[in-house]
Design a protein around this motif. Structure first.
Motif, PDB file in Angstrom:
ATOM      1  N   GLU A   1       0.816  -1.215   0.000  1.00 55.31           N
ATOM      2  CA  GLU A   1       0.000   0.000   0.000  1.00 55.31           C
ATOM      3  C   GLU A   1       0.847   1.262   0.000  1.00 55.31           C
ATOM      4  O   GLU A   1       0.452   2.274  -0.603  1.00 55.31           O
ATOM      5  CB  GLU A   1      -0.948  -0.001   1.198  1.00 55.31           C
ATOM      6  N   GLU A   2       2.035   1.216   0.631  1.00 52.85           N
ATOM      7  CA  GLU A   2       2.872   2.407   0.661  1.00 52.85           C
ATOM      8  C   GLU A   2       3.532   2.662  -0.695  1.00 52.85           C
ATOM      9  O   GLU A   2       3.683   3.811  -1.113  1.00 52.85           O
ATOM     10  CB  GLU A   2       3.921   2.302   1.761  1.00 52.85           C
ATOM     11  N   HIS A   3       3.916   1.599  -1.412  1.00 46.66           N
ATOM     12  CA  HIS A   3       4.425   1.803  -2.768  1.00 46.66           C
ATOM     13  C   HIS A   3       3.312   2.300  -3.692  1.00 46.66           C
ATOM     14  O   HIS A   3       3.546   3.140  -4.570  1.00 46.66           O
ATOM     15  CB  HIS A   3       5.043   0.509  -3.310  1.00 46.66           C
ATOM     16  N   ASP A   4       2.092   1.805  -3.484  1.00 49.91           N
ATOM     17  CA  ASP A   4       0.947   2.327  -4.242  1.00 49.91           C
ATOM     18  C   ASP A   4       0.793   3.829  -4.010  1.00 49.91           C
ATOM     19  O   ASP A   4       0.604   4.610  -4.953  1.00 49.91           O
ATOM     20  CB  ASP A   4      -0.353   1.632  -3.805  1.00 49.91           C
ATOM     21  N   ARG A   5       0.866   4.216  -2.751  1.00 53.65           N
ATOM     22  CA  ARG A   5       0.634   5.625  -2.402  1.00 53.65           C
ATOM     23  C   ARG A   5       1.674   6.532  -3.037  1.00 53.65           C
ATOM     24  O   ARG A   5       1.350   7.629  -3.521  1.00 53.65           O
ATOM     25  CB  ARG A   5       0.646   5.784  -0.878  1.00 53.65           C
ATOM     26  N   ILE A   6       2.930   6.078  -3.052  1.00 51.30           N
ATOM     27  CA  ILE A   6       3.979   6.895  -3.647  1.00 51.30           C
ATOM     28  C   ILE A   6       3.790   7.010  -5.156  1.00 51.30           C
ATOM     29  O   ILE A   6       3.986   8.090  -5.750  1.00 51.30           O
ATOM     30  CB  ILE A   6       5.367   6.317  -3.317  1.00 51.30           C
ATOM     31  N   GLY A   7       3.387   5.920  -5.808  1.00 48.12           N
ATOM     32  CA  GLY A   7       3.112   5.980  -7.243  1.00 48.12           C
ATOM     33  C   GLY A   7       2.016   6.979  -7.561  1.00 48.12           C
ATOM     34  O   GLY A   7       2.140   7.781  -8.507  1.00 48.12           O
ATOM     35  N   LEU A   8       0.952   6.966  -6.776  1.00 49.71           N
ATOM     36  CA  LEU A   8      -0.149   7.909  -6.992  1.00 49.71           C
ATOM     37  C   LEU A   8       0.283   9.340  -6.696  1.00 49.71           C
ATOM     38  O   LEU A   8      -0.110  10.281  -7.401  1.00 49.71           O
ATOM     39  CB  LEU A   8      -1.334   7.527  -6.104  1.00 49.71           C
ATOM     40  N   GLN A   9       1.092   9.507  -5.663  1.00 53.33           N
ATOM     41  CA  GLN A   9       1.545  10.860  -5.335  1.00 53.33           C
ATOM     42  C   GLN A   9       2.381  11.451  -6.462  1.00 53.33           C
ATOM     43  O   GLN A   9       2.232  12.640  -6.798  1.00 53.33           O
ATOM     44  CB  GLN A   9       2.351  10.854  -4.040  1.00 53.33           C
TER      45      GLN A   9
END
Length: 469
Positions: free
Chosen positions: A383-391
């Motif tokens: 989920e944290e890698h997802d969040r960074i990609g979206l950011q």
């Protein structure tokens, strides 16, 4: 290190002395620093033969003696050319000797100990505190990121009778580790910067991370000072856990040392430093507005040590880089900027670095984020890698270059963000990414290279910096 007899050291370690064939015995004195790497040993130093995960220090005792080691601390007798102290555990013995040396120097009444911990910013803050403390007198500080059960004691053992300040970076990968370090060198001033997801996988979650970091302040006496981040809710909770006087830093109006009017640019960050009724305009040449918090923490420490605010500002403005591979600005050819920030990465530091990239973008150039995996996140990794990609997408970064299989999910999250009109590309290794980037970068592009140390992108950042120097 201070001078000790072998008998003193035996008492501190609880070991057994084996006299050396060179005639060394209980009354022999040593004052050389300690090492756990036989390749670094110099004449007169002490070699601790630790058993590590990948090798056994006992294999290198002969090499250490050849290089001039005056004393060997080991778990079995190996080479009798010089004196040996045989102990049950060489790593525990290293900490025991550090504890004794710090105790003796502290009793002289001159030494002030500063302990620094946090999920992010420890090394930058330590470097800033060191530069300020050196203006007051002889200072010993952690080298590189020496902050664990080995690096911490090695730093502590460098103090001498004339040392006035010991600046000890204290990290942990589990509950109890910071408590062990503070027992070796009890801080007079204890700093907690942040409680975030860095190493959360090792800790077992954010609450365990909080518990581990709070060990920095729970054992402080009333005479000590806890320097705490007022803007981090978890750090702020630690005020209720300590007997020490609390000094707050942050952007909050409730902070004792605070910053306002923060403006980030490619040249660094400008802000107004406010302490009580005093205020100073500061031109802080370290890239990234998130480093302002580290500057505030260091300022709070320096004021407690007795440095005046004018000298603090001078030290801040003289600082040009946080530390090697931390927002390190390289390149320059045709206006191309390479920012190498690939020494470590947590969700918080990755997010801050991306915001900085977006803030300093040149209107005539693109922003390129070269990103690798964030390590040690455990169940939070996906989920944290997802969040960074979206950011990265939502910040309008022109292109994301993802490197390494462990970061592939970040790439997928970026390309799945349908509102984005940019692109993300993926490479299995740094060599392929380097070939791509050197072939596609354009004048005035700004490039951020960011990953955990384990992802190995530091050298990619260095290579890009050299290619566009």
């Amino acid at each position: 290190m201070i001078t000790l007899t072998l008998a003193d050291i035996v008492d501190a370690l609880g070991g057994r002395l084996v006299p050396g064939a060179d005639g060394s015995g209980p009354t022999t004195t040593v004052s050389g620093i300690s090492q756990t790497d036989s390749r670094l040993i110099e004449a007169g130093e002490i070699f601790f033969a630790r058993r590590g995960e990948e090798t056994d220090g006992h294999r290198f005792i002969g090499q250490a003696i050849d290089r001039g080691a005056a004393l060997i601390v080991a778990e079995r007798e190996v080479d009798d050319r010089v004196a040996q102290i045989v102990v049950d555990d060489a790593t525990i013995a290293l900490g025991a000797l550090a504890t004794e040396v710090v105790r003796r120097v502290t009793e002289l009444g001159r030494l002030r100990i500063v302990g620094i911990t946090g999920s992010n910013g420890k090394t930058t803050t330590k470097n800033l505190v060191r530069s300020m403390a050196e203006r007051l007198g002889p200072t010993v500080a952690s080298e590189k990121s020496f902050n664990n059960e080995v690096g911490g004691p090695l730093t502590m053992l460098r103090v001498t009778a004339v040392t006035e300040t010991l600046v000890a970076e204290m990290g942990a990968s589990g509950v109890g580790e910071i408590a062990r370090l503070t027992a070796m060198a009890p801080p007079h001033i204890a700093v907690v910067l942040t409680v975030g997801l860095a190493h959360a996988g090792e800790f077992g979650g954010i609450e365990q991370t909080f518990r581990a970091k709070s060990e920095m302040v729970t054992g402080l006496p009333e005479a000590a000072v806890a320097v705490l981040n007022r803007d981090d809710p978890r750090v702020a909770q630690m005020a209720a856990l300590t007997r020490a006087r609390v000094r707050w830093f942050g952007l909050s109006d409730e902070a004792d040392v605070r910053a306002s009017r923060v403006v980030a640019s490619a040249e660094g960050t400008r802000f107004t430093l406010e302490v009580g009724e005093e205020s100073y305009e500061v031109s802080f040449r370290v890239l990234g507005e998130h480093h302002v918090m580290n500057a505030l923490a260091a300022t709070a420490v320096a004021l407690e040590l007795g440095l005046d605010l004018t000298a603090v500002v001078e030290a801040l403005e003289a600082t040009t880089v946080a530390a090697r591979w931390r927002m390190e600005v390289m390149g320059g050819r045709d206006g191309t900027v390479i920012i190498n920030d690939a020494y470590n990465a947590s969700p918080d530091s990755m997010s801050a670095a991306l915001r900085t990239l977006a803030q300093i973008a040149k209107p005539e150039g693109r922003t390129i984020a070269v990103l690798g995996a964030m390590s040690e996140l455990g169940e939070f990794a996906g989920e944290e890698h997802d969040r960074i990609g979206l950011q990265a997408v939502r910040l309008g970064i022109s292109e994301v270059v993802v490197v390494g299989a462990e970061a592939r999910r970040l790439h997928i999250s970026a390309i799945n963000e349908g509102s984005w009109d940019g692109e993300s590309v993926f490479f299995e290794n740094a060599d392929d990414a380097y070939a791509y980037l050197t072939g596609t970068l354009q004048p005035h592009d700004t490039v951020l290279v960011k990953s955990s140390n384990a992802a190995g992108l530091r050298t990619l950042g260095d290579r890009l910096g050299e290619a566009f120097a």
